[in-house]
Design an enzyme around this catalytic site. Structure first.
Site, short mmCIF file in Angstrom:
data_model
loop_
_atom_site.label_atom_id
_atom_site.label_comp_id
_atom_site.label_asym_id
_atom_site.label_seq_id
_atom_site.Cartn_x
_atom_site.Cartn_y
_atom_site.Cartn_z
CD GLU A 118 -2.83 -1.21 0.01
OE1 GLU A 118 -2.88 -0.12 -1.00
OE2 GLU A 118 -3.07 -2.42 -0.42
CG HIS A 148 -0.73 1.09 -4.59
ND1 HIS A 148 -0.63 0.84 -6.01
CD2 HIS A 148 -1.31 0.16 -3.85
CE1 HIS A 148 -0.85 -0.38 -6.28
NE2 HIS A 148 -1.68 -0.76 -5.08
CD GLU A 207 -2.75 -3.05 -7.42
OE1 GLU A 207 -2.17 -3.49 -6.44
OE2 GLU A 207 -3.54 -2.04 -7.40
CG ASP A 209 2.23 -7.31 -5.58
OD1 ASP A 209 1.57 -6.98 -4.58
OD2 ASP A 209 1.65 -8.01 -6.74
ZN LIG Z 1 -2.45 -2.63 -4.69
#
Ligand SMILES: [Zn+2]
Length: 682
Positions: A522, A525, A582, A586
């Site tokens: 998160e 992001h 994403e 990760d």
């Molecule tokens: Zn995400």
């Protein structure tokens, strides 16, 4: 908002916690974060780490008939739903002398569960709406109809013709403005209408048959229903042609076109925006963001081109579609046949209690969430989560300071952004007030309708008011997490802070690999392809030097190229541009979790456990967060709409870039989990 809900699992992401050991939680609490039986020790971790970490789980956890995929997260979501059911069944006991909020929960749930009453009504709850459509006197009158229809032009992305909502202004994050966006399709994406491969053609045939059946259920003769379905397909295909792709939508500046209502009116004179806005109490709004002006132009041309009777057909379909799951079982089952079975491969409708619990979670989420948190989320769990988040943030601070490819000026801005991130854990500080929402026992359709309008009006009421930084866009029992680039906050609902994603009984390594990885995800992001374009205050503003931005984009491209090489199903590859945010999250998140874990345990002597080293346990904890079985239909759907890569690659794609992994398992150059061209950004 377009960028909100950078939600992090395919439908879900992570974080977890120690818990109040109530009897109901005891079974959950006993699930280990690192599960030896989930592994396949015959697999070589350096050849296919995902199979090594998850092979046993994959074999022992077939997909239940009511699911389109099955995973650690899916199982936890099911467990959470069962807890909600307990709360709701207690609340539904009539006249238990309870407070008004509990009464609403119970009345809503009881109405939803009363299948006999719903069955008896058939399509009757839709009749007034269908009459309003039949009575439309001109195409100009469509605006007033949409502004006052049974279900509002949805803020959730469906709706008829377009979507409408409030949002923070990209360029001034202190302001909430109105926004309109593309919408109006019955299938999940424009690609379903426009792609020419055999599978897409087959799905279009199935969709036509489904729309036709719904018209027949509304009472049309089969012949008329065939023509009506073809009309819906023709109009939706025309609308799809004007829509931006999901990849195009990952570039925030392309989504910002603030204009006056007069200019919007010029863009689409065939639609009466003044009436639409005035009927929604926004007559004086002046300006708004038109996310997709090209779509609005195409919508206008389509309104002009198609006849009033054909528009009535389109509106009838959408009215029935929006209401279908609240109508009798014939509508409900037919809707499941297409959206559940054909599109996602589910074999059976989920049991009624699951769907009704979900509906209450959607419509009265913070009332139900308050009860959920009181019972299933302890203050200790919240504190433990906050502590871990802060450790991950400290790791990111060190990483930014040490980044070899970023200059001092950009680093200063990046650090300022990191320091401004708000950490929200568990549940909102202030619970939403539902007192203005009427819930009537026995009125299933009315409850759904009033709840949708309550939420729509709540959204619109924010326009022109200060931004509420305490608000959440996920409910507390949700097994997921998100970063919001405009509020610059990370959010971890109580529902994901549960075993087996995190457990106080576990050693630190798998907890960091799993839940720490989610927190790092998160946080990253905030600095992915989209998030990095917003500054510390949540404004769309370039805070990068030109050289540093170029260096970032080169590194992001390494990840795009890597993931674009992975196959999802058949000959469908990952769309690495769609999944880039994403995938970056990760990769960065796992590294941050690893560094935070090392820092947290630097003065401890860590032992081998179950013949696994601490480093191996960290990575297995990470890998096992992704154990999943998934139906092929759902894989195909996700390949088009989901910005998350398939779970196998969320595991293998990350570890094959990390020297720390290579060392932990003594992997050699040339093995699959040792990439020659290592990607590293944050
Ligand atoms: Zn995400």
């Amino acid at each position: 908002m377009v960028l909100k809900n950078a939600a992090c699992l395919s439908a879900t992401l992570i974080l977890a916690f120690l818990l109040p050991l109530s009897a109901q939680n005891a079974a959950k609490a006993d699930q280990p974060v690192l599960d030896l039986s989930a592994m396949d020790k015959t697999a070589d971790p350096c050849a296919d780490f995902y199979t090594y970490a998850c092979g046993g789980w994959i074999k022992n956890n077939p997909i239940p008939p009511d699911q389109s995929s099955w995973s650690i997260y899916g199982k936890l979501q099911d467990d959470n739903l069962a807890q909600l059911r307990t709360i709701l069944e207690e609340a539904a006991k009539a006249n238990a002398g309870q407070d008004s909020v509990t009464q609403k929960l119970g009345d809503y749930y009881a109405s939803c569960m009363d299948e006999a009453a719903i069955e008896k009504l058939g399509a009757a709850p839709l009749a007034p709406e269908l009459k309003r459509i039949a009575d439309l006197k001109s195409k100009k009158a469509i605006a007033e109809y949409l502004a006052t229809s049974q279900f509002p032009t949805s803020i959730y992305g469906g709706g008829s013709l377009f979507t409408f909502r409030s949002t923070q202004d990209f360029k001034d994050s202190t302001q909430v403005i109105a926004e309109t966006d593309q919408g109006g399709l019955g299938m999940p994406d424009r690609d379903y209408y426009l792609k020419d491969d055999d599978k897409s053609k087959e799905l279009r045939k199935a969709y036509l048959a489904h729309v036709q059946k719904i018209f027949e259920l509304l009472g049309d003769e089969p012949e008329r229903a065939v023509t009506a379905a073809a009309t819906v397909m023709r109009i939706e295909t025309a609308l799809a042609q004007g829509q931006m792709t999901r990849v195009e939508r990952r570039d925030p500046p392309k989504l910002y076109h603030k204009m006056t209502v007069a200019d919007l009116d010029k863009l689409s004179p065939a639609f009466d925006w003044n009436v639409y806005l005035a009927k929604n109490g926004l007559g004086t709004v002046g300006s708004l963001n038109v996310v997709t002006p090209d779509y609005i132009r195409v919508m206008n041309a389509t309104i002009e081109k198609e006849s009033l009777p054909d528009w009535k057909t389109y509106l009838r379909w959408h009215a029935a579609h929006n209401a279908a799951t609240n109508l009798s079982s014939a509508f409900d089952k037919e809707t499941f046949n297409f959206y559940g079975k054909t599109l996602r491969g589910q074999e059976q409708l989920p049991p009624r209690w699951k769907r009704c619990s979900n509906d209450v979670d959607n419509d009265l989420g913070e009332a139900l969430g308050q009860a959920y948190v009181a019972r299933y989320f302890s203050p200790e769990a919240k504190l433990a989560a906050l502590k871990m988040v802060k450790e991950i943030e400290a790791a990111m601070q060190s990483e930014i300071q040490a980044l070899p490819w970023m200059g001092a000026a950009t680093k200063q801005q990046a650090l300022a952004k990191l320091q401004s991130i708000a950490n929200k854990v568990g549940y909102p500080d202030q619970w939403r007030d539902y007192s203005a929402l009427d819930i009537v026992r026995g009125d299933e359709m009315g409850n759904a309708e009033r709840a949708a309008w309550f939420e729509f009006r709540r959204q619109l009421a924010k326009i022109g008011k200060p931004v509420d930084h305490k608000e959440w866009t996920m409910t507390p029992p949700t097994v997921n997490a998100y970063y919001d680039p405009q509020k610059n906050d990370i959010n971890f609902p109580a529902g994901i802070l549960q075993p087996p994603l995190f457990s106080a009984k576990s050693d630190a390594a798998p907890n960091y690999g799993n839940t720490g990885g989610t927190m790092g995800h998160e946080l990253t992001h905030a600095f992915d392809d989209e998030g990095s374009q917003f500054d510390a205050q949540g404004n769309l503003r370039n805070w990068w030097t030109e050289d540093d931005r170029k260096a970032f984009e080169e590194r992001a491209k390494c990840v795009i190229d890597q993931y674009s090489g992975y196959t999802i199903v058949d000959d469908i590859k990952i769309n690495g541009k769609l999944t880039n945010g994403e995938d970056l999250a990760d990769l960065g998140g796992t590294l941050l979790a690893y560094l935070a874990w090392k820092e947290d345990t630097k003065n401890q002597k860590l032992d081998r456990i179950d013949d696994l080293t601490p480093d191996q346990r960290f990575f297995i904890g990470y890998g096992q967060s992704w154990c999943t079985n998934e139906r092929e239909e759902n894989k195909r759907l996700r390949a088009t709409v989901d910005p998350h890569s398939p779970e196998k690659y969320r595991a293998n794609g990350v570890v094959s870039n990390l020297p720390e992994f290579r060392e932990a398992f003594h992997c050699k150059p040339g093995q699959t989990m040792v990439r020659e061209n290592v990607c590293r950004v944050w």
